[in-house]
Enzyme design. Structure first.
Site, PDB file in Angstrom:
ATOM      1  N   CYS A   1      41.375  33.882  38.645  1.00  0.00           N
ATOM      2  CA  CYS A   1      40.800  34.998  39.399  1.00  0.00           C
ATOM      3  C   CYS A   1      41.289  36.279  38.736  1.00  0.00           C
ATOM      4  O   CYS A   1      41.858  36.244  37.627  1.00  0.00           O
ATOM      5  CB  CYS A   1      41.203  34.939  40.870  1.00  0.00           C
ATOM      6  N   ALA A   2      41.115  37.394  39.379  1.00  0.00           N
ATOM      7  CA  ALA A   2      41.471  38.669  38.757  1.00  0.00           C
ATOM      8  C   ALA A   2      42.976  38.816  38.571  1.00  0.00           C
ATOM      9  O   ALA A   2      43.448  39.197  37.499  1.00  0.00           O
ATOM     10  CB  ALA A   2      40.922  39.831  39.576  1.00  0.00           C
TER      11      ALA A   2
END
Length: 378
Positions: free
Chosen positions: A68-69
Site C-alpha cells: 500500500c502507500a
C-alpha cells in the site's frame, strides 16, 4: 518484507504482489519485474473480509506481498490473509513510499584502470553511475539520496572528486549540490540549462575532458542537446557512452519539457545524425532512465550496444529531418513527468522544499522518453 528483500525478488525471483491502493494510483505506478505478477484490489474492498479474494491468489510456492502507500493497510490485509490460511504472505515495510527511495547498485565493468557501477532507482527507472579509478570517483546524475554514493565510495575505499549532472532533470531532484557539499567534490552542470538559477556549479562545457586517478581515464563530455539545450553525454575510455536522457535503450529523450519542442527537436536531430553519427556501433550505451523492466538485461543492467539500439529504434534510422522532427514533436501531447515544473525549479536552485515534500514530488514513474521500442527477448 523489507525493500531490500523485495528488490532481490524483483530482480532474481518470482513474486506475486497484491496492491491494495486505489485503482488510479495503481494504474499510474506499480511494482514491476520480469517475473512479477500483480493484482490490484483496493483496501476498502477488503475491510469486511478477504474470503472473496482467496481464489484469485496463487497457491504455489510464490511469496505473496501485500503493498500500500505507507504500510498500514497492507499489514492489515496480510494479517487477514494469514488468518484465512494463506501461506507465504508478507507486507512491504514502509510501503510504496519507502520503495520510491530505494537504490540498487550493480557492477557494470571492472579492469585495471576503471570500475563502473550503475545505481538503479528501481521504483522510478532512474539510473546514476559511479566511475572509479586509482582511489578517485566520479558520480554521474546522482539521485537525492546522497548517502547511497557516500556509502559506496567508502566501501570501495575511494574519494568522490567529481559530480556531474548531464542536464537539469525534470523527473527527480538532483543530489549533485548536496553530494558536492558532503564530499568537497566539484559539481558540474551544463550552464545553458541553468538559466537564471542560483545553484553553485562548474560549467561542464568548460571541461571537455575530465581525468581521474593517476591512470588517466578519458571522460569526454559530448554536447548532445535535444532533451534539453545543454544535455551532455560522457564517453568513457572509448567503450561506454553514459548518455543521460539523450539516448535510451529503447528510445530518445523527449524535447518538449522546456516548452520549445520545435526548436529542441531540431537539436535532437543534429545530435543523432551529426554529433553521435561517427560513434561506433560497438560502444556500450548506459542511459539515465528506462521505461520498462524489459530493458533490464540478464546481468541486471540497463544498457545495450549503440548499433543494436540504432537497429531496433526506428526513429534513429529516420534520417529525413521533417519526418524525424514531426515524430519527436508528437511527444508534446504525451503525459509529462509528475511535478516536473517544480522539480526543475528546485534543480536550478530557485526553490527549496522539505525532505518530506521532496519525497512526495518524486513519487511516480519517469516520463522522459519521446519514443520507445521494446527490446527483443534475450
Amino acid at each position: 518484507m523489507t525493500v531490500e528483500e523485495m528488490a532481490k525478488k524483483v530482480l532474481h525471483d518470482k513474486l506475486f504482489i497484491l496492491d491494495v491502493r486505489n485503482d488510479e494510483e495503481y494504474k499510474k505506478w506499480k511494482i514491476e519485474g520480469k517475473q512479477v505478477e500483480s493484482l490490484n484490489i483496493p483496501y476498502f474492498d477488503l475491510i469486511d473480509g478477504v474470503e472473496h479474494l482467496l481464489e484469485k491468489l496463487p497457491r504455489d510456492n510464490r511469496d505473496i506481498l501485500v503493498v500500500c502507500a505507507q504500510e498500514g493497510s497492507s499489514r492489515f490485509v496480510a494479517e487477514k490473509l494469514s488468518e484465512a490460511g494463506m501461506d507465504h504472505v508478507y507486507y512491504l515495510q514502509g510501503g510504496m513510499k519507502t520503495w520510491s527511495k530505494f537504490y540498487h547498485s550493480e557492477l557494470v565493468a571492472a579492469d585495471e584502470n576503471l570500475k563502473l557501477f550503475q545505481i538503479n532507482r528501481l521504483a522510478k527507472g532512474c539510473l546514476s553511475y559511479m566511475l572509479i579509478s586509482e582511489g578517485e570517483a566520479l558520480v554521474l546524475d546522482p539521485g537525492r539520496k546522497t548517502d547511497v554514493y557516500v556509502d559506496l565510495a567508502q566501501k570501495e575505499g575511494v574519494v568522490i572528486r567529481h559530480i556531474v549532472d548531464t542536464h537539469v532533470h525534470a523527473d527527480h531532484i538532483s543530489g549533485g549540490p548536496e553530494l558536492a557539499g558532503k564530499t568537497g567534490g566539484t559539481y558540474y552542470l551544463p550552464s545553458s540549462d541553468v538559466q537564471d538559477g542560483t545553484v553553485l556549479f562548474e560549467p561542464l562545457e568548460n571541461h571537455p575532458q575530465i581525468t581521474m586517478g593517476k591512470v588517466v581515464v578519458e571522460v569526454l563530455a559530448i554536447p548532445t542537446p535535444g532533451h534539453t539545450p545543454g544535455s551532455t553525454s560522457l564517453l568513457v575510455n572509448k567503450k561506454y557512452l553514459l548518455s543521460g536522457d539523450t539516448i535510451f535503450v529503447g528510445g530518445l529523450g523527449r524535447p518538449d519539457l522546456g516548452g520549445k519542442v520545435k526548436e529542441w527537436a531540431q537539436m535532437l536531430y543534429e545530435t543523432v545524425f551529426t554529433t553521435i553519427a561517427d560513434i561506433p556501433d560497438d560502444i556500450y550505451v548506459l542511459p539515465g532512465h528506462y521505461s520498462t523492466v524489459a530493458e533490464i538485461n540478464d546481468q541486471h543492467i540497463v544498457g545495450d550496444y549503440l548499433g543494436d539500439i540504432r537497429q531496433r529504434n526506428e526513429i534513429m534510422r529516420t534520417q529525413n529531418r521533417k519526418a524525424f522532427t514531426e515524430t519527436v514533436e508528437a511527444s508534446d501531447s504525451s503525459e509529462k513527468p509528475p511535478n516536473f515544473d517544480k522539480i526543475v525549479l528546485i534543480n536550478r536552485g530557485l526553490e527549496t522544499v522539505t525532505p518530506e515534500k521532496a519525497t512526495e514530488l518524486e513519487i511516480g514513474p519517469n516520463r522522459c522518453a519521446v519514443h520507445h521500442s521494446t527490446p527483443e527477448p534475450d
